[in-house]
Design an enzyme around this catalytic site. Structure first.
Site, PDB file in Angstrom:
ATOM      1  N   ARG A 102       0.954  -1.151   0.150  1.00  0.00           N
ATOM      2  CA  ARG A 102       0.007  -0.006   0.169  1.00  0.00           C
ATOM      3  C   ARG A 102       0.873   1.256  -0.029  1.00  0.00           C
ATOM      4  O   ARG A 102       0.059   2.306   0.110  1.00  0.00           O
ATOM      5  CB  ARG A 102      -0.781  -0.001   1.171  1.00  0.00           C
ATOM      6  CG  ARG A 102      -2.080  -0.989   0.843  1.00  0.00           C
ATOM      7  CD  ARG A 102      -3.326  -1.056   2.147  1.00  0.00           C
ATOM      8  NE  ARG A 102      -3.027  -0.018   2.906  1.00  0.00           N
ATOM      9  CZ  ARG A 102      -4.135   0.640   3.440  1.00  0.00           C
ATOM     10  NH1 ARG A 102      -5.452   0.389   3.021  1.00  0.00           N
ATOM     11  NH2 ARG A 102      -3.933   1.763   4.029  1.00  0.00           N
ATOM     12  N   ASP A 103       2.097   1.208   0.017  1.00  0.00           N
ATOM     13  CA  ASP A 103       3.032   2.459   0.126  1.00  0.00           C
ATOM     14  C   ASP A 103       4.043   2.260  -0.836  1.00  0.00           C
ATOM     15  O   ASP A 103       5.117   2.866  -0.465  1.00  0.00           O
ATOM     16  CB  ASP A 103       3.213   2.926   1.362  1.00  0.00           C
ATOM     17  CG  ASP A 103       3.553   4.540   1.430  1.00  0.00           C
ATOM     18  OD1 ASP A 103       3.415   5.156   0.353  1.00  0.00           O
ATOM     19  OD2 ASP A 103       4.131   4.872   2.560  1.00  0.00           O
ATOM     20  N   LEU A 104       4.268   1.507  -1.897  1.00  0.00           N
ATOM     21  CA  LEU A 104       5.472   1.349  -2.710  1.00  0.00           C
ATOM     22  C   LEU A 104       5.626   2.628  -3.356  1.00  0.00           C
ATOM     23  O   LEU A 104       4.898   3.317  -4.280  1.00  0.00           O
ATOM     24  CB  LEU A 104       4.969   0.096  -3.609  1.00  0.00           C
ATOM     25  CG  LEU A 104       6.329  -0.114  -4.574  1.00  0.00           C
ATOM     26  CD1 LEU A 104       7.339  -0.760  -3.914  1.00  0.00           C
ATOM     27  CD2 LEU A 104       5.746  -0.998  -5.708  1.00  0.00           C
TER      28      LEU A 104
END
Length: 139
Positions: A32-34
């Site tokens: 979710r935060d690549l």
């Protein structure tokens, strides 16, 4: 991670990132935060880092947590609409990271046409879709 790499340098990094995401998704985890800052070089391998807003879909806590989270420019549009964590959001972010590797920016149109295979992959992963990205895929 540096920016504006040649396809020859960007491809091995992208492959390692994709393998890392595939391993997460096989374990039912969505990062979710690549983003480039969360892809780190360790020895000779690129690894994913910062799982602060990751979701384990198999053991999700009841209720809504960390909805509308992610980094603007890399997070999938549906993440800001408050939809459930889905691996397709990581695929979107992967496309944006690939674009960054090749251009130093996140604009899909900045990937040179002569990088046709990588450009096609980036567009398939990170093109905005009218619905949540259930149809987005790797190939």
């Amino acid at each position: 991670m540096t920016s504006a790499l040649s396809p020859a340098l960007a491809t091995p990094i992208a492959l390692q990132v994709a393998k890392g995401l595939a391993a997460l998704h096989e374990s039912d985890i969505v990062h979710r935060d690549l983003k480039p800052e969360n892809v780190l070089l360790s020895g000779s391998k690129w690894k994913l880092a910062d799982f602060g807003i990751a979701k384990n879909r198999a053991h999700a806590a009841p209720g809504v947590t960390f909805q509308q989270a992610g980094t603007y420019g890399y997070a999938a549009p549906e993440q800001f609409e408050g939809t459930a964590a889905d691996p397709s959001a990581d695929v979107y972010s992967f496309g944006k990271v690939l674009v960054f590797l090749l251009t130093g920016k996140t604009d899909l149109d900045g990937v040179p046409i002569e990088y046709s295979d990588l450009r096609r992959l980036a567009f398939k992963c990170a093109s905005p879709m009218p619905e949540p990205c259930a149809a987005r895929g790797w190939g």
